[in-house]
Enzyme design. Sequence first.
Site, PDB file in Angstrom:
ATOM      1  N   ARG A 163      32.822  43.852  43.103  1.00  0.00           N
ATOM      2  CA  ARG A 163      31.848  44.803  43.072  1.00  0.00           C
ATOM      3  C   ARG A 163      32.576  46.190  43.704  1.00  0.00           C
ATOM      4  NH1 ARG A 163      32.594  46.897  48.424  1.00  0.00           N
ATOM      5  NH2 ARG A 163      31.331  46.121  50.012  1.00  0.00           N
ATOM      6  N   LYS A 175      26.092  40.247  53.699  1.00  0.00           N
ATOM      7  CA  LYS A 175      27.658  39.853  53.337  1.00  0.00           C
ATOM      8  C   LYS A 175      28.646  40.059  54.190  1.00  0.00           C
ATOM      9  CE  LYS A 175      30.847  42.586  52.147  1.00  0.00           C
ATOM     10  NZ  LYS A 175      31.432  43.331  50.961  1.00  0.00           N
ATOM     11  N   GLY A 223      40.981  52.281  49.057  1.00  0.00           N
ATOM     12  CA  GLY A 223      41.736  51.464  50.082  1.00  0.00           C
ATOM     13  C   GLY A 223      41.176  51.659  51.287  1.00  0.00           C
ATOM     14  N   ASP A 247      38.449  51.903  54.104  1.00  0.00           N
ATOM     15  CA  ASP A 247      37.116  51.668  54.342  1.00  0.00           C
ATOM     16  C   ASP A 247      36.897  51.434  55.970  1.00  0.00           C
ATOM     17  OD1 ASP A 247      38.477  49.339  54.971  1.00  0.00           O
ATOM     18  OD2 ASP A 247      37.220  47.929  53.943  1.00  0.00           O
ATOM     19  N   GLN A 250      43.110  44.111  44.711  1.00  0.00           N
ATOM     20  CA  GLN A 250      42.291  45.299  44.300  1.00  0.00           C
ATOM     21  C   GLN A 250      42.847  45.981  43.212  1.00  0.00           C
ATOM     22  OE1 GLN A 250      38.681  46.800  43.537  1.00  0.00           O
ATOM     23  NE2 GLN A 250      39.077  45.080  44.991  1.00  0.00           N
ATOM     24  N   LYS A 275      42.100  53.832  58.247  1.00  0.00           N
ATOM     25  CA  LYS A 275      42.988  53.874  57.046  1.00  0.00           C
ATOM     26  C   LYS A 275      42.705  55.295  56.337  1.00  0.00           C
ATOM     27  CE  LYS A 275      41.705  48.967  56.348  1.00  0.00           C
ATOM     28  NZ  LYS A 275      41.068  48.037  55.377  1.00  0.00           N
TER      29      LYS A 275
END
Lengths: 309, 309
Positions: free
Chosen positions: B110, B66, B218, B220, B138, B224
């Site tokens: 997902r 992905k 948020g 990842d 999101q 962050k």
Amino acid sequence: MTRILELDEIRAALATVDLIAEIEKGFVAYSKGMSVVPPVGELLLDKGEVHIKYGFIRSQPHYVIKIASGFYGNPELGLPSGEGCMLVFSQKTGQLEAVLLDRAHLTDVRTAVAGAIAAKYLAPADTSRIGIVGTGVQAQAQLEHLESVTRCRDVLVWGRSEQSLDRYPAMASFRVKKTRDLAEIQASCNLIVTTTPSTEPLLDDAKIRPGTHITAVGSDTPDKQELSTECLRRADLVVADSIAQCQLRGEISHALRRGDIQQEQVAELGNVIAGVTPGRSDESQVTIADLTGVAVQDIQIATAVLRVK
Amino acid sequence: MTRILELDEIRAALATVDLIAEIEKGFVAYSKGMSVVPPVGELLLDKGEVHIKYGFIRSQPHYVIKIASGFYGNPELGLPSGEGCMLVFSQKTGQLEAVLLDRAHLTDVRTAVAGAIAAKYLAPADTSRIGIVGTGVQAQAQLEHLESVTRCRDVLVWGRSEQSLDRYPAMASFRVKKTRDLAEIQASCNLIVTTTPSTEPLLDDAKIRPGTHITAVGSDTPDKQELSTECLRRADLVVADSIAQCQLRGEISHALRRGDIQQEQVAELGNVIAGVTPGRSDESQVTIADLTGVAVQDIQIATAVLRVK
């Protein structure tokens, strides 16, 4: 909109590209630090292995993600062992501009072109016979792409079995003989290309003759190995397509781990092409190029195809 | 032959899939060690960032790669910030069976479904108000997917500006109010979902009320951060989607580095789903789920879409 290119369109586009020039530019950009190439992504499955190579050259409009796999039981199922695709995205917006459904053909070609580039800069001027170790897709592709960089037309191909040797096709441009004796390759060839997925060394350092150049393209993982580490110790010049990558994968990684060579002794192909590092300086030198496959090759071939389509 | 699925076909297929059930199975397979999920591939460009997530669940026929990117200047160019695709290959032969040109929609979905799963197992039974921190894609998707796992219909959305709050749409199933005051979120909501790309903590550990569940989606990357590390120290239960990945990315990585929590204290979502590890055991507990996004989610959603197409 994302363009989807099928293999026949990709082949047609490839025929119009100066691949050696394009991929040389990629290696030079890489060695000059003008590219971003993260470590190879790898997936090991029961039936095969997958490599994800990706990155970008800063001055270009695209970034590229390439997937290529080898499933070595596929021929028994009537399928090619190689499979893959290349994805071309915009560096500016991230948009997926093209999916190249090349079935790993572009990986085969860019690997063979890198072999030709290594021979162009490192093979002896008086190449008298080309030795090809292996009989698969890459064994054929390497020889095809050598045509433009050497005048030598005599070839000896080594295979493990008569059956595998029978599969190696006749070539219009070369006089191809075949052998199951590796010693014959080492005794009669001064440009040798190894193309197998072997995990045991095939070439014998004691039999390397002065003036030989060897390009090892088969090993692209930490396990595969075609040359004994002593071969690399014996060499006057060892060249990696990527020093960073060859520390982890391929022939050089084995020799470094065994202490047979030091990293400082390894030159990088892009620097040899650019003239920053000397290539072969003497006809009697033994030179080895270890090609593990770098994302800049994928970037260059994918974007070249896209430019002409 | 490789099938190419466009976004409209993917959306139609998604509507028929029990996404929570599918993705729960993925998390359980992951926590049981039945999947292979290498570290995330990452590419940082001047204008955006790209994540490559890939792997397979051993019992399944496919492996999945992905790609999803965020180019945060895109809206100024009239383009969505997210982009991506999913590639579905055979585990047996390596053949590329499908390219899902989902433009990152499947990643959005997902991710939102994982938030719903976290809430299903960790939110208090008497969820009185849902707090959504952020106003983007999101922030909307998370709320939509909460509908099936909570009876609560009162929502407070926080945004940095009136302009961003104006972009947050009305929802048929929820009564949505809006605020620019994070303290109001913390004072009135006991199920809070943080969805921003912030690199500075937004929630204040001193204002966390007993019985609150927070899902942080948020962050990842290693940079962050939406929760202060003290929030995690304050929590009675910290759950990661992937402990291995949360050591390197997301809220938990910050708290581990600061010593505010120890790795042994972190539970894994798949184990909570499977009942191997207790989830919320008391209405007064503070629970935090840190979701960095795991390839098993991509595997499950991509193969589910392919099954119904």
